[in-house]
Design an enzyme around this catalytic site. Structure first.
Site, PDB file in Angstrom:
ATOM      1  N   GLU A   1       2.088   3.292   5.297  1.00 43.68           N
ATOM      2  CA  GLU A   1       1.275   2.529   4.339  1.00 43.68           C
ATOM      3  C   GLU A   1       0.917   1.143   4.863  1.00 43.68           C
ATOM      4  OE1 GLU A   1       0.659   3.631   0.716  1.00 43.68           O
ATOM      5  OE2 GLU A   1       1.010   5.584   1.607  1.00 43.68           O
TER       6      GLU A   1
ATOM      7  N   HIS B   1       5.259   0.005  -2.921  1.00 44.38           N
ATOM      8  CA  HIS B   1       5.257  -0.638  -1.598  1.00 44.38           C
ATOM      9  C   HIS B   1       6.246  -1.798  -1.655  1.00 44.38           C
ATOM     10  CE1 HIS B   1       0.780   0.639  -1.184  1.00 44.38           C
ATOM     11  NE2 HIS B   1       1.518   1.458  -0.462  1.00 44.38           N
TER      12      HIS B   1
ATOM     13  N   CYS C   1      -2.102  -7.450  -2.025  1.00 42.36           N
ATOM     14  CA  CYS C   1      -2.615  -6.122  -1.648  1.00 42.36           C
ATOM     15  C   CYS C   1      -4.025  -6.233  -1.085  1.00 42.36           C
ATOM     16  CB  CYS C   1      -2.696  -5.197  -2.851  1.00 42.36           C
ATOM     17  SG  CYS C   1      -1.146  -4.924  -3.686  1.00 42.36           S
TER      18      CYS C   1
HETATM   19  O1  SUG Z   1      -2.141   2.821  -3.278  1.00 39.36           O
HETATM   20  N1  SUG Z   1      -3.916   1.984  -6.143  1.00 39.36           N
HETATM   21  C1  SUG Z   1      -3.342   1.570  -4.889  1.00 39.36           C
HETATM   22  C2  SUG Z   1      -2.847   0.149  -4.977  1.00 39.36           C
HETATM   23  C3  SUG Z   1      -2.434  -0.350  -3.617  1.00 39.36           C
HETATM   24  C4  SUG Z   1      -1.776  -1.675  -3.696  1.00 39.36           C
HETATM   25  N2  SUG Z   1      -1.455  -2.128  -2.428  1.00 39.36           N
HETATM   26  C5  SUG Z   1      -0.314  -2.785  -2.069  1.00 39.36           C
HETATM   27  N3  SUG Z   1       0.705  -2.864  -2.868  1.00 39.36           N
HETATM   28  N4  SUG Z   1      -0.266  -3.276  -0.902  1.00 39.36           N
HETATM   29  C6  SUG Z   1      -2.203   2.491  -4.462  1.00 39.36           C
HETATM   30  O2  SUG Z   1      -1.363   2.823  -5.315  1.00 39.36           O
HETATM   31  C7  SUG Z   1      -5.224   3.422  -7.585  1.00 39.36           C
HETATM   32  C8  SUG Z   1      -6.553   4.110  -7.495  1.00 39.36           C
HETATM   33  C9  SUG Z   1      -6.919   4.908  -8.684  1.00 39.36           C
HETATM   34  O3  SUG Z   1      -6.043   5.249  -9.474  1.00 39.36           O
HETATM   35  O4  SUG Z   1      -8.109   5.232  -8.800  1.00 39.36           O
HETATM   36  C10 SUG Z   1      -4.639   3.104  -6.248  1.00 39.36           C
HETATM   37  O5  SUG Z   1      -4.858   3.830  -5.303  1.00 39.36           O
END
Ligand code: SUG
Length: 446
Positions: free
Chosen positions: A175, A251, A370
């Site tokens: 990730e 994460h 993020c």
């Molecule tokens: O991978 N949300 C992302 C958020 C990522 C956050 N990044 C960090 N913490 N670095 C995920 O969970 C949601 C998309 C949706 O539901 O349409 C989403 O993918």
């Protein structure tokens, strides 16, 4: 060694920003499934955050969104015909696949790659390992375009080494930078790298969460460190606390943020808290300052609800340390009090708190940290970055105009099948690659 500085490259929110609830283990994404999204506001919020960081005197870059809905992915899944037919068939037969191919999730560029600065790598180049994001379909389709974008922005092979993403298997779930923290607490300027994983894939007996998936594997973290050529004595591997994952810490950057000589971390972040903190002190040196937040001060659930640890910890040119936190932190009395305490305490390394509004992204579980990929650059490397991606007042104003012209005010899930949205999105991105001077990046441009 030439002086280096840390730049933030933020992902621009894409024109199809929506709430499809695709991310398992991500509480906000699950809670907001089906809500109406506001892509224009979301992109403008992101730009406002970039402007805030640039105004603080920091180097700020922009990474373009991906092409969505991604027709090549839908076609690879067996939907045929004209673009409009593909969208219509996918919407009818498998709306969840359409949503997966239409997510604007590439905005969270903390998941784009692991980046290791030249000061620490084996060959004196900046190393980039794009994340395979295998845990979910909507994110796994990001890697090829992410690789292309990063190669275009950091193009010079004398300064930048680009790797392929790790093999796209569950064993190698990666990730990116969201699970990687570089600390520098010694005068030699060399970094100590904290790699955090959720599970050991090849050891079925190892601890793991019960409710939500562990996305990053130990095997992937080790491979990323190896690819960058990091020496063993500059690495600390740590396993996430499975209870934290089950509370919504998908994460490590939801529960821990570090930068320079400061690590801000919740006491329940790691499975073996004491061992990890000792190893960090041991490797980084006694100058490392660890600010640990207890469960009594901020319970895990509130850390996840406010995204306190998804703040950006930035060192300003005047040497002071600023915490750039999401506005939700000020809505929690406990977190807000803690922020005030830190700023008032002369012994605390955090000198100032700056609040940013990233609510549209937060509703999908993506906070300020993020949305950015940190890249430590020497002056020579900085000069080699694609200049059109570096934010200044002129680019900011052009990007604001571009968003306002091309983005919709509202998107509901049903809109993802609208062929006109695809046309609008491609038109916008075609104009953007020209504006950023990146050449052709997208499948539809090939
Ligand atoms: O991978 N949300 C992302 C958020 C990522 C956050 N990044 C960090 N913490 N670095 C995920 O969970 C949601 C998309 C949706 O539901 O349409 C989403 O993918």
């Amino acid at each position: 060694m030439s002086a280096s500085l840390e730049a933030n490259f933020d992902g621009l929110v894409g024109p199809t920003h929506n709430y499809a609830g695709l991310a398992t283990g991500n509480v906000a994404s699950q809670t907001n499934r089906g809500a109406i999204a506001n892509p224009r506001d979301a992109a403008l919020e992101g730009l406002a955050k970039m402007a805030t960081l640039a105004d603080l005197g920091l180097m700020q870059g922009v990474l373009p969104p991906h092409e969505r809905p991604h027709l090549p992915s839908l076609r690879a899944l067996g939907f045929t015909g004209t673009d409009a037919r593909v969208l219509e068939r996918a919407a009818r037969q498998a709306p969840e696949l359409l949503a997966s191919c239409a997510s604007a999730s590439a905005m969270w560029v903390a998941n784009a790659a692991t980046v290791v600065p030249s000061a620490d790598s084996a060959d004196g180049r900046v190393h980039v390992v794009p994340a395979n994001l295998t845990h979910a379909l909507h994110r796994s389709i990001e890697a090829p375009t992410t690789g292309r974008i990063l190669r275009a922005v950091f193009a010079d092979p004398t300064h930048f080494a680009h790797h392929e993403p790790l093999p796209a298997t569950a064993t190698m779930g990666d990730e990116g930078a969201a699970n990687h923290t570089r600390l520098v607490a010694s005068s030699d300027g060399l970094g100590v790298h904290l790699f955090v994983y959720g599970r050991v894939a090849l050891d079925p007996g190892s601890a793991g969460p019960a409710r939500f998936p562990a996305r990053q594997t130990a095997e992937a973290s080790a491979a990323a460190a190896r690819l960058a050529g990091l020496p063993d004595d500059r690495i600390v591997f740590a396993q996430q606390n499975p209870e934290a994952i089950d509370a919504g810490v998908f994460h490590n950057d939801v529960i821990c943020v570090g930068g320079g000589d400061v690590l801000l971390v919740h006491e329940r972040a790691f499975l073996e808290r004491e061992g990890v903190l000792c190893a960090l002190r041991d490797r980084a040196g006694s100058a490392l300052k660890i600010v640990e937040v207890t469960e009594a001060e901020v319970p895990l659930s509130e850390a996840v609800g406010t995204y306190l640890f998804n703040s950006q910890l930035v060192r300003l040119p005047d040497g002071s340390l600023v915490l750039v936190c999401p506005v939700e932190c000020r809505e929690s009395p406990a977190v807000s009090a803690l922020l005030d305490e830190w700023v008032a305490d002369p012994a605390s390394p955090i000198g100032r708190v700056v609040v940013v509004d990233t609510r549209q992204s937060m509703r999908n579980g993506g906070g300020p940290a993020c949305l950015r990929l940190r890249v430590v650059l020497t002056h020579a490397e900085r000069a080699a970055v694609a200049p059109g991606t570096l934010l200044d007042d002129a680019l900011l104003s052009r990007l604001r105009g571009w968003v306002t012209r091309h983005y919709r005010d509202r998107i509901a899930l049903v809109d993802l099948a609208d062929p006109q949205l695809l046309v609008e999105s491609r038109t916008a991105l075609d104009e953007l690659t020209g504006m950023l001077g990146l050449g052709n990046l997208y499948d539809f441009q090939m």
